[in-house]
Write a protein that holds these residues in place. Structure first.
Motif, PDB file in Angstrom:
ATOM      1  N   SER A  60       0.578  -5.136  -1.089  1.00 44.30           N
ATOM      2  CA  SER A  60       0.314  -4.473  -2.365  1.00 44.30           C
ATOM      3  C   SER A  60      -0.616  -5.301  -3.248  1.00 44.30           C
ATOM      4  O   SER A  60      -0.246  -6.391  -3.700  1.00 44.30           O
ATOM      5  N   GLN A 107      -0.194   1.984 -11.973  1.00 40.18           N
ATOM      6  CA  GLN A 107       0.105   1.731 -10.555  1.00 40.18           C
ATOM      7  C   GLN A 107       1.001   2.836 -10.025  1.00 40.18           C
ATOM      8  O   GLN A 107       1.292   3.797 -10.750  1.00 40.18           O
ATOM      9  N   GLU A 112       4.963   7.762 -10.415  1.00 41.50           N
ATOM     10  CA  GLU A 112       6.314   8.276 -10.122  1.00 41.50           C
ATOM     11  C   GLU A 112       7.060   8.595 -11.408  1.00 41.50           C
ATOM     12  O   GLU A 112       7.780   9.586 -11.500  1.00 41.50           O
ATOM     13  N   ARG A 187       9.471  15.614  -1.599  1.00 45.71           N
ATOM     14  CA  ARG A 187       8.513  14.495  -1.541  1.00 45.71           C
ATOM     15  C   ARG A 187       8.304  14.046  -0.097  1.00 45.71           C
ATOM     16  O   ARG A 187       9.271  13.783   0.626  1.00 45.71           O
ATOM     17  N   GLU A 189       6.730  11.110   2.074  1.00 45.12           N
ATOM     18  CA  GLU A 189       6.163   9.761   1.978  1.00 45.12           C
ATOM     19  C   GLU A 189       5.375   9.450   3.245  1.00 45.12           C
ATOM     20  O   GLU A 189       5.955   9.274   4.318  1.00 45.12           O
ATOM     21  N   ASN A 193       7.594   3.553   4.128  1.00 47.38           N
ATOM     22  CA  ASN A 193       7.662   2.106   3.885  1.00 47.38           C
ATOM     23  C   ASN A 193       8.949   1.454   4.401  1.00 47.38           C
ATOM     24  O   ASN A 193       8.912   0.560   5.243  1.00 47.38           O
ATOM     25  N   ASP A 222       3.577  11.179  -1.490  1.00 49.31           N
ATOM     26  CA  ASP A 222       3.322   9.790  -1.851  1.00 49.31           C
ATOM     27  C   ASP A 222       2.339   9.273  -0.804  1.00 49.31           C
ATOM     28  O   ASP A 222       2.697   9.057   0.354  1.00 49.31           O
ATOM     29  N   ARG A 264      -2.905  -0.001  -5.151  1.00 45.61           N
ATOM     30  CA  ARG A 264      -2.752  -1.375  -4.655  1.00 45.61           C
ATOM     31  C   ARG A 264      -2.706  -1.356  -3.135  1.00 45.61           C
ATOM     32  O   ARG A 264      -2.834  -2.384  -2.489  1.00 45.61           O
ATOM     33  N   LYS A 265      -2.446  -0.164  -2.583  1.00 42.34           N
ATOM     34  CA  LYS A 265      -2.467   0.016  -1.128  1.00 42.34           C
ATOM     35  C   LYS A 265      -3.621   0.963  -0.781  1.00 42.34           C
ATOM     36  O   LYS A 265      -4.618   0.548  -0.200  1.00 42.34           O
ATOM     37  N   LEU A 350       1.662  -1.256   7.517  1.00 42.12           N
ATOM     38  CA  LEU A 350       2.133  -2.184   6.498  1.00 42.12           C
ATOM     39  C   LEU A 350       2.454  -3.591   7.018  1.00 42.12           C
ATOM     40  O   LEU A 350       1.981  -4.573   6.493  1.00 42.12           O
ATOM     41  N   MET A 386       9.459 -10.495   3.338  1.00 43.80           N
ATOM     42  CA  MET A 386      10.278  -9.833   2.319  1.00 43.80           C
ATOM     43  C   MET A 386      11.561  -9.285   2.941  1.00 43.80           C
ATOM     44  O   MET A 386      11.512  -8.584   3.949  1.00 43.80           O
ATOM     45  N   ARG A 410      10.496  -8.054   6.639  1.00 44.81           N
ATOM     46  CA  ARG A 410       9.142  -7.486   6.719  1.00 44.81           C
ATOM     47  C   ARG A 410       8.102  -8.592   6.605  1.00 44.81           C
ATOM     48  O   ARG A 410       8.138  -9.382   5.680  1.00 44.81           O
TER      49      ARG A 410
END
Ligand code: F0G
Length: 481
Positions: A60, A107, A112, A187, A189, A193, A222, A264-265, A350, A386, A410
């Motif tokens: 990100s 951002q 959201e 939604r 995605e 993620n 998203d 950011r992505k 990712l 992470m 991750r």
């Protein structure tokens, strides 16, 4: 993506760019690493960058930018209202998504917030293939709930199913039938993620959108990780083989009512926003932008970043650009598998995800295996990952621990940032750690915030296992870092 094979047969991803600006990295000795992680309360979010060699915390806002993006930043039009930069960004979004209207936000989570404030009230249900932390926080803050309707395969750590982010259409239809009056939108995605950057197929996206529209509800995407998802559709889905990336993108966007993203992505810059086809939907959300973000032509973003984003969005339509992340992740995942190390399969977008439950099965979930593995990987190689396990969950209202369905570490691969030899180094240190996994122990909280504890919480080891790890490192590596 150019079709390049090595004569020797070696499967190595090849960079189709050259490095023109570099930043020095520190690699501090293992003793300092043990000290640094202790100072950080065994939480990788609290480490300082000077103590980190390979920062694989996230993708990100840390993807490499292109020379064309940097050049575009120089022509940014810094006016409060009516900025030419805003027009260029809106035009880029129209080229890519075919959307006429754009609401800027500082951002992804700000987008959201705007969507949630417009559509969510107490009792609202938002179905989605899988939640993201900030998405869920905005919905629950307003009294809504999230229903996850990902296919069962989605939460299996090891699988060879190519589209683990797909919706379970039967479950979704049941939900729409039974609780439709409480559902304003569904939604989707892209590049899911929290289950390892796993994509949805074009077919599933189209079928989901058609189903939701049959029930008269809105479809919201998203698109923060859309670039990886586009790559996977192109290389994994028969139906999309003869479609170009811009064609796939248009096929998807035509079915969406609202597309929001973290830039950011998506777009390799910093910022975010909401793209919309329909004017009345745009007007419904518009007034929240000047209230919470900034005037309508910048929405809290720097105009320089907006210029970079406009160029980055066009570059996202290029397979040479969007293949780099997934190819590096696939390479890292395959190298780890060759060494017998448990990872999430198939490789997604990712980052590469280590399966802490199988890496250190002797550490119980109550002692946070993914967090402990994050601290151990840092000590072993100065590589920062992470935690995506129980520490990232919130306690139940009665104070009991909510054990995560998966315990993952991750290791994100920001796009075009690391070289193959750096990835090889990370794999090497993880292999050393795997051979010494019995030395790793658990963690316990010493300071536990009541919400978003994974960001600020401080922990300590349940025994002297970090010191043991340092001693073993010295025995095996001698004076080497
Ligand atoms: N949606 C998805 C799928 C994301 O991955 C993120 C951020 C957001 C929304 C929020 O966007 O950070 O610009 O406010 N993911 C980052 C990560 C934080 O590290 O995975 P944001």
């Amino acid at each position: 993506m150019a079709d390049i094979h090595f004569y020797t047969g070696e499967a190595l991803p090849l960079e189709l760019h050259k490095v023109r600006i570099v930043q020095h990295l520190n690699l501090v000795p293992v003793e300092r690493r043990a000290e640094a992680i202790a100072e950080a309360g065994y939480n990788t979010f609290l480490l300082r960058n000077r103590d980190i060699f390979l920062d694989m915390l996230t993708d990100s806002g840390v993807n490499a930018m292109s020379d064309r993006q940097l050049a575009a930043m120089m022509i940014a039009d810094d006016s409060y209202a009516g900025s030419e930069t805003f027009t260029r960004l809106t035009d880029a979004l129209e080229r890519v998504f075919g959307t006429k209207y754009f609401l800027p936000a500082h951002q992804g989570r700000a987008a959201e917030n705007i969507i949630a404030m417009t559509f969510v009230k107490p009792g609202t249900i938002i179905p989605m293939n899988y939640h993201f932390t900030t998405t869920k926080a905005h919905i629950t803050r307003l009294g809504g709930t999230v229903e996850e309707v990902v296919i069962d395969e989605g939460v299996k750590v090891t699988s060879d199913f190519p589209f683990k982010g797909n919706f379970d259409l039967e479950k979704l239809e049941k939900l729409l039938k039974e609780k439709g009056d409480r559902i304003p939108f569904v939604r989707i995605e892209a590049g899911t993620n929290l289950i390892g950057g796993q994509p949805l197929s074009l077919e599933n996206i189209e079928k989901t959108a058609d189903l939701v529209h049959r029930y008269g509800k809105l479809v919201v995407m998203d698109a923060s990780l859309l670039q990886d998802n586009l790559y996977f559709i192109k290389v994994r889905e028969e139906k999309a083989k003869n479609l170009s990336i811009p064609e796939i993108t248009r096929r998807i966007s035509e079915k969406m009512d609202i597309i929001y993203f973290s830039a950011r992505k998506l777009g390799f810059a910093r910022g975010g926003g909401i793209s919309i086809h329909d004017k009345s939907l745009y007007l419904k959300m518009r007034e929240l932008v000047p209230m919470f973000e900034g005037f309508l032509t910048y929405g809290g973003m720097s105009v320089r970043e907006m210029e970079a984003m406009a160029v980055g969005l066009d570059e996202t339509m290029d397979m040479d650009v969007i293949s780099q992340g997934p190819l590096f992740i696939e390479y890292m995942t395959k190298e780890l598998i060759k060494l017998g190390i448990p990872v999430v399969t198939p490789a997604g977008g990712l980052g590469c995800h280590l399966d802490a439950s199988r890496f250190i099965p002797h550490v119980s979930q109550e002692e946070y295996p993914a967090g402990a593995l994050g601290a151990a990987v840092y000590i072993a190689g100065s590589v920062r990952g992470m935690e995506r396990g129980t520490i990232s969950e919130q306690r139940e209202p009665d104070g009991s621990e909510h054990l995560a369905s998966v315990e993952l570490l991750r290791l994100a691969l920001p796009r075009r940032v690391f070289t193959a030899s750096q990835v090889k180094y990370a794999v090497d240190r993880i292999k050393w750690l795997y051979d010494n996994r019995n030395l790793i122990g658990g963690l316990r909280f010493v300071e536990e915030p009541s919400s978003l504890r994974f960001f600020f919480g401080r922990l300590e080891p349940v025994s002297d296992w970090p010191e043991k790890l340092v001693r073993k490192f010295r025995e095996d590596f001698g004076e080497s870092l």
